[in-house]
Design a protein around this motif. Structure first.
Motif, PDB file in Angstrom:
ATOM      1  N   TYR A  98       0.815  -1.212   0.000  1.00  0.00           N
ATOM      2  CA  TYR A  98       0.000   0.000   0.000  1.00  0.00           C
ATOM      3  C   TYR A  98       0.847   1.259   0.000  1.00  0.00           C
ATOM      4  CZ  TYR A  98      -4.021   2.948   1.058  1.00  0.00           C
ATOM      5  OH  TYR A  98      -5.010   3.899   0.999  1.00  0.00           O
ATOM      6  N   THR A 141     -12.459  -7.233   7.509  1.00  0.00           N
ATOM      7  CA  THR A 141     -12.413  -6.342   6.349  1.00  0.00           C
ATOM      8  C   THR A 141     -11.137  -5.502   6.400  1.00  0.00           C
ATOM      9  OG1 THR A 141     -13.520  -4.454   7.390  1.00  0.00           O
ATOM     10  CG2 THR A 141     -14.941  -6.154   6.413  1.00  0.00           C
ATOM     11  N   GLY A 182     -10.158   6.254   5.180  1.00  0.00           N
ATOM     12  CA  GLY A 182     -11.109   6.662   4.150  1.00  0.00           C
ATOM     13  C   GLY A 182     -11.923   7.892   4.514  1.00  0.00           C
ATOM     14  N   GLN A 217     -18.638   5.361  -2.016  1.00  0.00           N
ATOM     15  CA  GLN A 217     -17.417   5.107  -1.244  1.00  0.00           C
ATOM     16  C   GLN A 217     -17.708   5.119   0.259  1.00  0.00           C
ATOM     17  OE1 GLN A 217     -14.581   4.151  -2.529  1.00  0.00           O
ATOM     18  NE2 GLN A 217     -15.326   4.368  -4.614  1.00  0.00           N
ATOM     19  N   ARG A 220     -19.551   1.944   1.176  1.00  0.00           N
ATOM     20  CA  ARG A 220     -18.651   0.781   1.282  1.00  0.00           C
ATOM     21  C   ARG A 220     -17.908   0.787   2.610  1.00  0.00           C
ATOM     22  NH1 ARG A 220     -16.087   1.054  -4.841  1.00  0.00           N
ATOM     23  NH2 ARG A 220     -17.877   0.096  -5.924  1.00  0.00           N
ATOM     24  N   LEU A 221     -17.457   1.966   3.029  1.00  0.00           N
ATOM     25  CA  LEU A 221     -16.774   2.064   4.315  1.00  0.00           C
ATOM     26  C   LEU A 221     -17.712   1.681   5.446  1.00  0.00           C
ATOM     27  CD1 LEU A 221     -14.433   2.906   6.143  1.00  0.00           C
ATOM     28  CD2 LEU A 221     -15.226   5.275   5.959  1.00  0.00           C
ATOM     29  N   GLU A 224     -18.017  -1.998   5.528  1.00  0.00           N
ATOM     30  CA  GLU A 224     -16.786  -2.630   6.010  1.00  0.00           C
ATOM     31  C   GLU A 224     -16.683  -2.542   7.529  1.00  0.00           C
ATOM     32  OE1 GLU A 224     -13.079  -2.644   4.329  1.00  0.00           O
ATOM     33  OE2 GLU A 224     -13.942  -3.745   2.648  1.00  0.00           O
ATOM     34  N   CYS A 230     -16.025  -5.023   1.270  1.00  0.00           N
ATOM     35  CA  CYS A 230     -16.357  -4.340   0.016  1.00  0.00           C
ATOM     36  C   CYS A 230     -15.102  -4.002  -0.777  1.00  0.00           C
ATOM     37  CB  CYS A 230     -17.135  -3.046   0.297  1.00  0.00           C
ATOM     38  SG  CYS A 230     -18.778  -3.299   0.984  1.00  0.00           S
ATOM     39  N   ASN A 231     -13.956  -3.963  -0.106  1.00  0.00           N
ATOM     40  CA  ASN A 231     -12.680  -3.736  -0.769  1.00  0.00           C
ATOM     41  C   ASN A 231     -11.970  -5.063  -0.971  1.00  0.00           C
ATOM     42  OD1 ASN A 231     -12.763  -0.812  -0.779  1.00  0.00           O
ATOM     43  ND2 ASN A 231     -12.425  -0.902   1.426  1.00  0.00           N
ATOM     44  N   LYS A 234      -5.727  -5.912  -4.345  1.00  0.00           N
ATOM     45  CA  LYS A 234      -5.388  -5.914  -5.760  1.00  0.00           C
ATOM     46  C   LYS A 234      -3.886  -5.854  -5.939  1.00  0.00           C
ATOM     47  CE  LYS A 234      -9.532  -3.219  -6.947  1.00  0.00           C
ATOM     48  NZ  LYS A 234     -10.015  -1.972  -7.580  1.00  0.00           N
ATOM     49  N   ARG A 239      -3.987  -1.062  -9.528  1.00  0.00           N
ATOM     50  CA  ARG A 239      -4.628   0.079  -8.856  1.00  0.00           C
ATOM     51  C   ARG A 239      -3.883   1.386  -9.062  1.00  0.00           C
ATOM     52  NH1 ARG A 239      -2.674   1.712  -3.850  1.00  0.00           N
ATOM     53  NH2 ARG A 239      -0.831   0.610  -3.130  1.00  0.00           N
TER      54      ARG A 239
END
Length: 417
Positions: A98, A141, A182, A217, A220-221, A224, A230-231, A234, A239
């Motif tokens: 990340y 999550t 987030g 967004q 989704r948070l 989670e 939801c995430n 990747k 990304r």
């Protein structure tokens, strides 16, 4: 289950690793040109040193507390980061780097395993094989894993596992909403208007209301934080929205030739990063900046975005475009302090569309760049470079407190006597 791992006081920990005498002392690491504080030891935090404090403003405080100051040693930090990520990869089937000091791990459905012991094993293994202190957060999550990591830090614990709803409730109850992953300034302002102060308050909002005020967004948070993933983890290349290389000069630049050399270096750096993640760029943005804090100078912030004829990641192609672009936006009479190159429109290297009517030496340029990479990997980064990037680099950033490159330069390796 997901795990979030990050290095405690990353840059400071890297410096302390090779000089244990720094333990217990006030230590700070400065940004480009030794401008401001970008990393602090816990002792530095205790005397009031804040992130982004200008060095000249805290100089006296640091001196009075016998602080140790370092310039940013990026080769060292990048190498230690790579060692961390390679070590973490042993504990997961999917790793997402990340940032330089943090990563997410997919742990899958491992209910039959003692999560506490497994997480402790990750922490101890990293310390044993890299010497870097880390904090680990584990939860159902990615958002909760990040939250668990921060909660563990506040409690001065090496790790925290939120394996069930009871443990999740106990942590989110008093967890500040502004510290939730987030929640930026815009979301924070909206939530403050709604009277939301903690992660628990946010969870208690109805999902429809969250979506109305915070779009998908925020929704989704919200999901989670209730333990509904939801995430997804990747690959970094998938990304990536852009790759940038930039740097402030050590003094004002008024000559185009010096800026061309700098832009050549940045273009080569961007090209290398693209090759490392097996991708190519369709666009380049090149820019110049004067010092916005010096009101006695005329200000000028030109930039230009150029479409790459064919998606590319070679030093030759990107440098040629960048140099032509900087010449187009250059204006004499200004004191420039910063320049940079940003690549966008990034696609996988295997998806490049060529034009049958144009003779493009893609394979030849690829081979040249790969040869340069091979030689630089063997003899040290920057050993072989394009002529446009001068070896003198009189414009290079100031690094008065630079430590040695203990792990990437044979001449600077630690010698045991």
């Amino acid at each position: 289950m997901f795990a979030h791992v990050d290095i405690n006081n990353c840059y400071v920990s890297c410096e302390r690793l090779f000089d244990p005498a720094l333990e217990g002392r006030v230590v700070v690491v400065l940004s480009n040109n030794d401008g401001c504080v970008i990393a602090r030891s816990n002792e530095a935090k205790a005397i009031g040193i804040k992130m982004a404090d200008a060095e000249f403003m805290v100089r006296q405080n640091l001196k009075e507390n016998n602080a140790v100051i370092f310039s940013s040693n990026y080769p060292l930090y990048a190498d230690m980061s790579a060692r961390l990520m390679n070590n973490l990869a042993r504990f997961t089937y999917m790793l997402m780097v990340y940032s330089i000091d943090e990563a997410f791990l997919a742990l899958g459905n491992i209910q039959s395993i003692d999560l506490e012991k497994h997480t402790n094993a990750i922490s101890e293994n990293v310390m044993r094989f890299t010497g870097l202190p880390i904090t680990v957060g584990v939860a159902p999550t990615m958002a909760l894993a990040k939250l668990a990591n921060k909660a563990a830090k506040k409690q001065k614990r090496p790790y925290m596992v939120l394996a069930n709803e009871e443990k999740i409730k106990a942590v989110v109850k008093d967890f500040p909403i502004e510290d939730v992953w987030g929640v930026g300034l815009q979301y924070f302002n909206k939530l403050t208007e709604l009277g939301i102060k903690t992660a628990h308050d946010f969870r208690e909002l109805k999902a429809d209301l969250v979506r109305q005020h915070m779009t998908v967004q925020g929704w989704r948070l919200h999901q989670e934080l209730w333990g509904k993933p939801c995430n997804v983890i990747k690959d970094v290349a998938e990304r990536s929205k852009g790759i940038e290389s930039s740097q402030s000069f050590n003094t004002y630049q008024t000559e185009l030739s010096a800026v061309e050399e700098a832009i050549s270096m940045h273009a080569a750096t961007v090209a290398l990063k693209l090759r490392q993640q097996k991708s190519m760029a369709l666009q380049l943005t090149i820019y110049l900046r004067t010092n916005k804090h010096n009101i006695t100078h005329d200000q000028h912030y030109p930039s230009i975005t150029v479409k790459v004829p064919f998606a590319a990641n070679s030093n030759h192609q990107l440098t040629r475009i960048a140099v032509q672009a900087i010449r187009a936006i250059w204006q004499p009479g200004y004191n420039y302090l910063k320049t940079g190159v940003r690549a966008t429109g990034i696609i996988p290297a295997g998806e490049v569309q060529y034009n049958m009517f144009c003779d493009y030496g893609h394979s030849k340029e690829q081979q040249l760049s790969e040869l340069m990479d091979s030689l630089n990997d063997r003899y040290g980064r920057g050993t072989l470079r394009l002529a446009a990037d001068s070896f003198e680099r009189k414009w290079a950033m100031k690094q008065e407190f630079l430590s040695k490159r203990y792990t990437t330069n044979w001449k600077e390796i630690i010698v045991a006597k």
